[in-house]
Design a protein around this motif. Structure first.
Motif, mmCIF file in Angstrom:
data_model
loop_
_atom_site.group_PDB
_atom_site.id
_atom_site.type_symbol
_atom_site.label_atom_id
_atom_site.label_comp_id
_atom_site.label_asym_id
_atom_site.label_seq_id
_atom_site.Cartn_x
_atom_site.Cartn_y
_atom_site.Cartn_z
ATOM 1 N N THR A 65 -52.209 62.353 24.293
ATOM 2 C CA THR A 65 -52.549 62.956 25.579
ATOM 3 C C THR A 65 -54.068 62.827 25.740
ATOM 4 O OG1 THR A 65 -52.936 65.146 24.655
ATOM 5 C CG2 THR A 65 -50.670 64.637 25.370
ATOM 6 N N ALA A 66 -54.533 63.041 26.940
ATOM 7 C CA ALA A 66 -55.977 62.988 27.184
ATOM 8 C C ALA A 66 -56.695 64.007 26.303
ATOM 9 C CB ALA A 66 -56.268 63.249 28.659
ATOM 10 N N PRO A 82 -57.777 59.050 32.288
ATOM 11 C CA PRO A 82 -57.908 58.154 31.134
ATOM 12 C C PRO A 82 -58.105 56.679 31.491
ATOM 13 C CG PRO A 82 -56.223 59.770 30.675
ATOM 14 C CD PRO A 82 -56.623 59.956 32.126
ATOM 15 N N GLU A 83 -57.477 56.180 32.546
ATOM 16 C CA GLU A 83 -57.636 54.747 32.857
ATOM 17 C C GLU A 83 -59.093 54.370 33.149
ATOM 18 O OE1 GLU A 83 -56.106 56.855 36.535
ATOM 19 O OE2 GLU A 83 -55.203 56.521 34.585
ATOM 20 N N GLY A 84 -59.933 55.336 33.478
ATOM 21 C CA GLY A 84 -61.349 55.074 33.719
ATOM 22 C C GLY A 84 -62.208 55.150 32.467
ATOM 23 N N VAL A 125 -54.137 48.805 24.922
ATOM 24 C CA VAL A 125 -54.134 50.175 25.430
ATOM 25 C C VAL A 125 -53.478 50.201 26.811
ATOM 26 C CG1 VAL A 125 -55.587 52.143 26.070
ATOM 27 C CG2 VAL A 125 -56.279 50.651 24.189
ATOM 28 N N PHE A 126 -52.605 51.191 26.996
ATOM 29 C CA PHE A 126 -51.951 51.407 28.293
ATOM 30 C C PHE A 126 -52.138 52.866 28.686
ATOM 31 C CE2 PHE A 126 -49.616 48.135 26.014
ATOM 32 C CZ PHE A 126 -49.616 47.096 26.936
ATOM 33 N N CYS A 127 -52.524 53.088 29.937
ATOM 34 C CA CYS A 127 -52.705 54.445 30.442
ATOM 35 C C CYS A 127 -51.665 54.719 31.518
ATOM 36 C CB CYS A 127 -54.101 54.624 31.041
ATOM 37 S SG CYS A 127 -55.432 54.362 29.861
ATOM 38 N N ALA A 128 -51.064 55.882 31.456
ATOM 39 C CA ALA A 128 -50.118 56.330 32.465
ATOM 40 C C ALA A 128 -50.328 57.825 32.657
ATOM 41 C CB ALA A 128 -48.683 56.032 32.047
ATOM 42 N N GLY A 129 -50.961 58.175 33.750
ATOM 43 C CA GLY A 129 -51.250 59.584 34.001
ATOM 44 C C GLY A 129 -52.171 60.140 32.942
ATOM 45 N N ASP A 130 -51.716 61.187 32.271
ATOM 46 C CA ASP A 130 -52.503 61.880 31.255
ATOM 47 C C ASP A 130 -52.223 61.340 29.847
ATOM 48 O OD1 ASP A 130 -54.355 63.985 30.619
ATOM 49 O OD2 ASP A 130 -52.663 65.102 29.759
ATOM 50 N N THR A 131 -51.496 60.227 29.753
ATOM 51 C CA THR A 131 -51.083 59.699 28.460
ATOM 52 C C THR A 131 -51.717 58.330 28.196
ATOM 53 O OG1 THR A 131 -48.970 60.844 28.650
ATOM 54 C CG2 THR A 131 -49.081 59.061 27.055
ATOM 55 N N VAL A 132 -52.194 58.145 26.978
ATOM 56 C CA VAL A 132 -52.754 56.862 26.555
ATOM 57 C C VAL A 132 -51.900 56.362 25.393
ATOM 58 C CG1 VAL A 132 -54.769 55.657 25.629
ATOM 59 C CG2 VAL A 132 -55.077 57.567 27.236
ATOM 60 N N THR A 133 -51.402 55.124 25.526
ATOM 61 C CA THR A 133 -50.561 54.526 24.496
ATOM 62 C C THR A 133 -51.284 53.344 23.868
ATOM 63 O OG1 THR A 133 -48.555 55.187 25.662
ATOM 64 C CG2 THR A 133 -48.332 53.437 24.010
ATOM 65 N N PHE A 134 -51.377 53.356 22.551
ATOM 66 C CA PHE A 134 -51.938 52.243 21.797
ATOM 67 C C PHE A 134 -50.756 51.477 21.217
ATOM 68 C CE2 PHE A 134 -55.142 55.445 22.050
ATOM 69 C CZ PHE A 134 -56.323 54.746 22.232
ATOM 70 N N SER A 135 -50.545 50.269 21.708
ATOM 71 C CA SER A 135 -49.458 49.421 21.243
ATOM 72 C C SER A 135 -50.024 48.504 20.169
ATOM 73 C CB SER A 135 -48.904 48.619 22.419
ATOM 74 O OG SER A 135 -47.840 47.815 22.005
#
Length: 181
Positions: A65-66, A82-84, A125-135
């Motif tokens: 989460t952020a 987070p995307e910023g 890295v992928f951002c979706a709303g308040d979530t950041v995913t490291f693949s």
């Protein structure tokens, strides 16, 4: 049988015993020692490594989460969405993250791997709303011999000395030797 057949053999590069580093699996390419540990080692260079897709930890994700990311990366300015937060990214010859700007602060890939508990420095890295995913792809530091890559080469008919030369030979194969005591 393999242990007995190679008893008393050792790997040398340019007359010195090598540091035979290894890891579980890469992402199709290993890393050079300089990219991970900051020291250039002629026989620990980035090479292709195939047949690792069946490894248990070949692909993984770390989801934050952020708020969690703010806690883990306390030195960065993580304000707004987070995307910023994510800026310039550079990559190593082995395909890992060399450096990534997050919240105005530059982090090395190895630093992010440690801080975020990533399986390797090969990640997106992928951002979706308040979530950041490291693949993440690969497991381990990715320097030297890939265990799953070596298994794949053996299954394809390569001999142990061909596998060792592939992973540890560096750019000058004439300086690489397997010496029997």
């Amino acid at each position: 049988a393999a242990v007995e057949a190679t008893r008393d053999e050792a790997l040398f590069y340019d007359g010195a015993l090598i540091d035979a580093t290894y890891f579980s699996c890469s992402s199709g390419k290993t890393e050079a020692a300089v990219a991970v540990w900051g020291t250039d080692v002629p026989y620990l260079q980035s090479v292709e490594s195939f047949g690792e897709e069946s490894a248990l930890r070949y692909e993984s994700e770390v989801v934050c989460t952020a708020a969690q990311l703010r806690e883990k990366l306390s030195g960065a300015e993580l304000v707004g969405a987070p995307e910023g937060w994510f800026g310039a990214v550079s990559y190593t010859d082995g395909g890992g993250v060399a450096s990534m700007e997050i919240g105005g602060k530059a982090y090395s890939g190895t630093e992010l791997r440690s801080l975020l508990g990533l399986n390797s420095t090969c990640f997106t890295v992928f951002c979706a709303g308040d979530t950041v995913t490291f693949s993440v792809c690969g497991y381990g530091h990715r320097v030297g011999m890939s265990q799953y890559g070596a298994i794949g080469m053996a299954q394809d008919g390569y001999t142990y000395d061909q596998i060792l030369l592939h992973y540890y030979g560096g750019y000058d194969h004439s300086k690489f030797k397997i010496v029997t005591k």
